[in-house]
Design a protein around this motif. Structure first.
Motif, short mmCIF file in Angstrom:
data_model
loop_
_atom_site.label_atom_id
_atom_site.label_comp_id
_atom_site.label_asym_id
_atom_site.label_seq_id
_atom_site.Cartn_x
_atom_site.Cartn_y
_atom_site.Cartn_z
N ASP A 148 0.82 -1.20 0.00
CA ASP A 148 0.00 0.00 0.00
C ASP A 148 0.86 1.26 0.00
OD1 ASP A 148 -2.28 1.73 0.32
OD2 ASP A 148 -1.97 1.70 2.48
N HIS A 149 1.88 1.29 0.85
CA HIS A 149 2.72 2.49 0.96
C HIS A 149 3.62 2.66 -0.25
CE1 HIS A 149 1.82 4.10 5.01
NE2 HIS A 149 1.22 2.92 5.08
N CYS A 150 4.15 1.57 -0.79
CA CYS A 150 4.96 1.68 -2.01
C CYS A 150 4.11 2.17 -3.18
CB CYS A 150 5.60 0.33 -2.35
SG CYS A 150 6.90 -0.15 -1.21
N TRP A 151 2.89 1.63 -3.28
CA TRP A 151 2.01 2.06 -4.37
C TRP A 151 1.59 3.51 -4.18
CZ3 TRP A 151 1.30 1.63 -9.09
CH2 TRP A 151 0.13 2.07 -9.72
N ALA A 152 1.42 3.95 -2.94
CA ALA A 152 1.06 5.35 -2.68
C ALA A 152 2.15 6.29 -3.20
CB ALA A 152 0.85 5.56 -1.18
N VAL A 153 3.40 5.92 -3.00
CA VAL A 153 4.51 6.75 -3.50
C VAL A 153 4.50 6.78 -5.02
CG1 VAL A 153 7.03 6.91 -3.66
CG2 VAL A 153 5.96 6.35 -1.47
N THR A 154 4.33 5.61 -5.64
CA THR A 154 4.34 5.51 -7.09
C THR A 154 3.15 6.22 -7.73
OG1 THR A 154 5.47 3.38 -6.94
CG2 THR A 154 4.40 3.89 -9.03
N SER A 155 1.97 6.00 -7.17
CA SER A 155 0.74 6.54 -7.77
C SER A 155 0.43 7.96 -7.32
CB SER A 155 -0.45 5.64 -7.41
OG SER A 155 -0.68 5.67 -6.01
N ARG A 156 1.18 8.42 -6.30
CA ARG A 156 0.94 9.76 -5.71
C ARG A 156 -0.45 9.90 -5.12
NH1 ARG A 156 4.09 12.70 -10.55
NH2 ARG A 156 6.18 12.29 -9.79
N LYS A 157 -0.95 8.77 -4.61
CA LYS A 157 -2.23 8.78 -3.90
C LYS A 157 -1.93 8.50 -2.43
CE LYS A 157 -4.93 6.76 -7.70
NZ LYS A 157 -5.76 5.60 -8.08
N PRO A 158 -2.78 8.95 -1.51
CA PRO A 158 -2.52 8.65 -0.11
C PRO A 158 -2.66 7.16 0.19
CG PRO A 158 -4.53 9.96 -0.36
CD PRO A 158 -3.96 9.77 -1.72
N ALA A 159 -1.80 6.65 1.04
CA ALA A 159 -1.90 5.25 1.47
C ALA A 159 -3.19 5.08 2.26
CB ALA A 159 -0.70 4.88 2.32
N ARG A 160 -3.80 3.92 2.15
CA ARG A 160 -5.04 3.64 2.91
C ARG A 160 -4.72 3.16 4.32
NH1 ARG A 160 -8.99 -0.16 -0.33
NH2 ARG A 160 -10.05 -0.04 1.67
#
Length: 196
Positions: free
Chosen positions: A147-159
């Motif tokens: 979740d946190h890695c994808w948040a960095v990549t996608s520039r969306k907040p982590a859930r």
């Protein structure tokens, strides 16, 4: 054999025993997991015949379809296998640069982990099954990291956030190595986890 190259948290000996059963057996692994394993096998294979893109796409589609089927939340083993499948499929989609599918499977992994209470685990919760407890613990933290890695990549907040903007509380302890869950009782595992 290449599980160490991927975030794989399920007990290998139990999984191999389940894979030796017939697909109709209720203890046979979740089909999503079976196809996710085939998918990564094709991806990591040096065999050009196996690793063709259309074979990977077929395994990806079958894994995704299997994961969309109704899941029996009472079957803890299948539930954990579904979480593991979502992690593997999300990572595959990410490795191919398919952001929409990555986002979908990251969110699916989170949506399985939270209702199952994987973020609020406590020692001895699984009726003395230290291996399953280890799988649940490691899977939760893999979902958290994903979740946190994808948040960095996608520039969306982590859930799965624990900050002033979130009311989420995480009590699941840090994981041990998989073999430690097999070797010792759960109480000792968690005592060592907190106190070294």
């Amino acid at each position: 054999e290449r599980c160490s190259q991927l975030p794989f948290s399920l007990d290998i000996s139990r999984l191999k025993a389940a894979l030796a059963l017939k697909p109709a057996d209720e203890k046979y692994p979740h089909k999503g997991l079976v196809f996710a394993i085939y998918l990564w096998g094709a991806r990591l294979s040096g065999n050009r015949e196996v690793a063709k893109p259309h074979a990977e796409r077929a395994f990806f589609d079958r894994a995704t379809q299997a994961l969309q089927m109704q899941l029996d939340s009472q079957n803890a083993t299948r539930y954990l296998q579904a979480v593991q499948s979502e992690i593997l499929v999300a990572l595959y989609a990410y490795s191919c640069g398919r952001s929409i599918e990555t986002d979908y499977h990251v969110n699916a992994a989170i949506s399985l982990a939270l209702p199952a209470g994987m973020h609020v685990m406590s020692p001895g919760q699984n009726n003395g099954d230290a291996v399953e407890e280890g799988e649940r613990t490691m899977l939760f933290w893999q979902v958290f990291i994903l979740d946190h890695c994808w948040a960095v990549t996608s520039r969306k907040p982590a859930r799965l956030r624990v900050d002033e903007k979130s009311d989420m509380m995480i009590t699941t302890p840090w994981p041990l190595w998989a073999h430690e869950y097999v070797a010792v009782c759960p109480t000792l595992c968690f005592t060592r986890m907190f106190y070294g």
